[in-house]
Scaffold this motif. Structure first.
Motif, short mmCIF file in Angstrom:
data_model
loop_
_atom_site.label_atom_id
_atom_site.label_comp_id
_atom_site.label_asym_id
_atom_site.label_seq_id
_atom_site.Cartn_x
_atom_site.Cartn_y
_atom_site.Cartn_z
N VAL A 9 0.85 -1.19 0.00
CA VAL A 9 0.00 0.00 0.00
C VAL A 9 0.88 1.24 0.00
O VAL A 9 1.74 1.39 0.88
CB VAL A 9 -0.93 0.02 1.23
CG1 VAL A 9 -1.80 1.27 1.21
CG2 VAL A 9 -1.78 -1.24 1.27
N ASN A 53 -5.27 5.14 1.19
CA ASN A 53 -6.32 4.59 2.04
C ASN A 53 -6.60 3.15 1.62
O ASN A 53 -7.67 2.82 1.07
CB ASN A 53 -7.59 5.44 1.93
CG ASN A 53 -8.71 4.92 2.82
OD1 ASN A 53 -8.46 4.27 3.83
ND2 ASN A 53 -9.96 5.20 2.43
N GLY A 54 -5.62 2.27 1.84
CA GLY A 54 -5.79 0.88 1.54
C GLY A 54 -5.83 0.56 0.05
O GLY A 54 -5.37 1.35 -0.79
N HIS A 76 -8.25 -0.72 -3.24
CA HIS A 76 -9.64 -0.69 -3.70
C HIS A 76 -9.80 -1.45 -5.02
O HIS A 76 -8.96 -1.36 -5.90
CB HIS A 76 -10.10 0.76 -3.90
CG HIS A 76 -10.08 1.59 -2.65
ND1 HIS A 76 -11.19 1.79 -1.86
CD2 HIS A 76 -9.05 2.26 -2.04
CE1 HIS A 76 -10.87 2.56 -0.84
NE2 HIS A 76 -9.57 2.85 -0.92
N PHE A 100 -12.41 -3.42 -0.88
CA PHE A 100 -11.58 -2.54 -0.06
C PHE A 100 -10.83 -3.38 0.97
O PHE A 100 -11.41 -4.26 1.61
CB PHE A 100 -12.43 -1.49 0.65
CG PHE A 100 -11.65 -0.67 1.65
CD1 PHE A 100 -10.66 0.21 1.25
CD2 PHE A 100 -11.89 -0.82 3.03
CE1 PHE A 100 -9.93 0.96 2.17
CE2 PHE A 100 -11.15 -0.08 3.95
CZ PHE A 100 -10.18 0.81 3.51
N ALA A 101 -9.52 -3.06 1.10
CA ALA A 101 -8.70 -3.71 2.12
C ALA A 101 -7.74 -2.67 2.70
O ALA A 101 -6.96 -2.07 1.96
CB ALA A 101 -7.92 -4.88 1.54
N PRO A 102 -7.83 -2.39 4.01
CA PRO A 102 -6.91 -1.40 4.60
C PRO A 102 -5.45 -1.78 4.40
O PRO A 102 -4.59 -0.92 4.22
CB PRO A 102 -7.29 -1.41 6.08
CG PRO A 102 -8.71 -1.89 6.10
CD PRO A 102 -8.78 -2.90 4.98
N GLN A 103 -5.19 -3.08 4.44
CA GLN A 103 -3.85 -3.57 4.15
C GLN A 103 -3.91 -4.39 2.86
O GLN A 103 -4.96 -4.90 2.48
CB GLN A 103 -3.33 -4.44 5.30
CG GLN A 103 -3.13 -3.67 6.61
CD GLN A 103 -2.57 -4.57 7.69
OE1 GLN A 103 -2.44 -5.78 7.51
NE2 GLN A 103 -2.21 -3.96 8.82
#
Length: 345
Positions: free
Chosen positions: A289, A294-295, A297, A318-321
């Protein structure tokens, strides 16, 4: 008696008036000195001790006291311009203190031959030229020419030491102010570098271009996709990195250069399709990332069989990491809108 004296006196007066006086001896002048009519001869000089003296100074000294000189090197060959030679006197044909006939020629042996001096002068001139021959212009933007804050140097090691090293996206290189399109002539050991590129299967159709590619490989770490950046046939890129390792094996990214030079597949990949074990190494990968992002998408990845069947896949809204996936040799891998994957295991 008086009658007799008078006629005598008159006779004496008449003789004086007619110049018949008593003759006197002529005065003698200064005697002539024959030695003063001959130029003074200087004594023959004695040979001074010139061993260890600069050849130019030795010539001036011996000439001043009336000794002619001829110079030769340790190879026995005469110098064409001995007084200009930047050498020291090694020996003389006449010992110091010996009386030498004025005008006699003395042979002076120097500590270097004229050929050696010419080689030294050429090496010095080349070193001076090479000190500023390479001009590197590195930037954090996509424009080399419009970026007024571009980093410029003549030594690629200064690029490694720059605080912006990790942020540089590209470096341009010129040779003596000329680009590869100008096809500048190679000098020094540059031809050796290019010859090695050729011997390993690299493209040297423009020799200066091949050299510039080697210098670029020494400036920044190879980017993702560098392995195939020169078109089909990885040996073209491998040849460049082999020569780069010869020139800058102390680079902080030398391990990556070694990987490419040995033909091993990369351990990083961007979005695309890959054959595992050929275009990318097998192993466990994670999407990196970007800082401040912001992660991840709308990322899609898929593992496939050699015939195209789906082994596993996932769509990530969506994945923050970054997502993690393990891929195996021989299978295919597809990545769409995920970003950059790096092997973590």
């Amino acid at each position: 008696m008086k009658k007799l004296l008078a006629p005598l006196a008159i006779a004496a007066l008449l003789l004086t008036a007619c110049g018949g006086g008593v003759a006197t001896a002529p005065s003698s002048g200064t005697p002539t000195d024959a030695s003063s009519q001959t130029a003074t001869q200087k004594p023959d000089p004695q040979m001074p001790d010139v061993v260890g003296m600069n050849s130019g100074k030795a010539v001036n000294l011996l000439s001043t006291i009336g000794i002619n000189t001829e110079f030769k090197g340790p190879d026995g060959k005469a110098f064409s311009t001995p007084s200009a030679a930047n050498t020291t006197v090694k020996d003389a044909s006449v010992s110091a203190g010996t009386t030498v006939k004025r005008g006699q020629r003395v042979t002076i042996t120097l500590n270097a031959s004229e050929a050696e001096l010419a080689a030294q002068a050429a090496a010095t001139a080349l070193a001076s030229q090479m000190a500023t021959r390479y001009q590197f212009t590195c930037t954090k933007t996509n424009s080399i020419y419009s970026d007024k804050s571009a980093f410029k140097t003549t030594d690629y090691r200064a690029i490694w030491a720059s605080p912006d090293f990790a942020a540089f996206t590209q470096c341009n290189v010129t040779l003596g102010g000329k680009s590869s399109s100008d096809r500048p002539a190679l000098i020094g050991d540059e031809q050796i570098i290019v010859d090695k590129v050729a011997s390993n299967g690299g493209d040297v159709s423009i020799p200066s271009g091949a050299l510039i590619d080697v210098l670029k490989a020494c400036a920044l770490p190879p980017d993702i996709g560098y392995d195939t950046s020169k078109g089909p046939g990885n040996n073209r890129v491998e040849a460049l990195t082999i020569s780069a390792l010869d020139k800058c094996g102390d680079a902080p990214f030398a391990a990556e250069l070694s990987r490419i030079a040995s033909g091993q597949p990369p351990a990083r990949m961007k979005d695309g399709t890959y054959v595992v074990g050929t275009a990318i190494q097998a192993g466990t990968y994670q999407v990196q990332v970007p800082a401040g992002a912001n992660g991840v998408h709308d990322c899609y990845w898929e593992r496939t069989t050699t015939q195209g069947g789906t082994i596993a896949n996932d769509f990530i809204s969506f994945a923050p990491q970054g997502p993690v996936v393990t891929i195996f040799e021989g299978e295919g891998f597809v990545s769409t809108r995920c970003g950059t994957w790096s092997r973590i295991g």
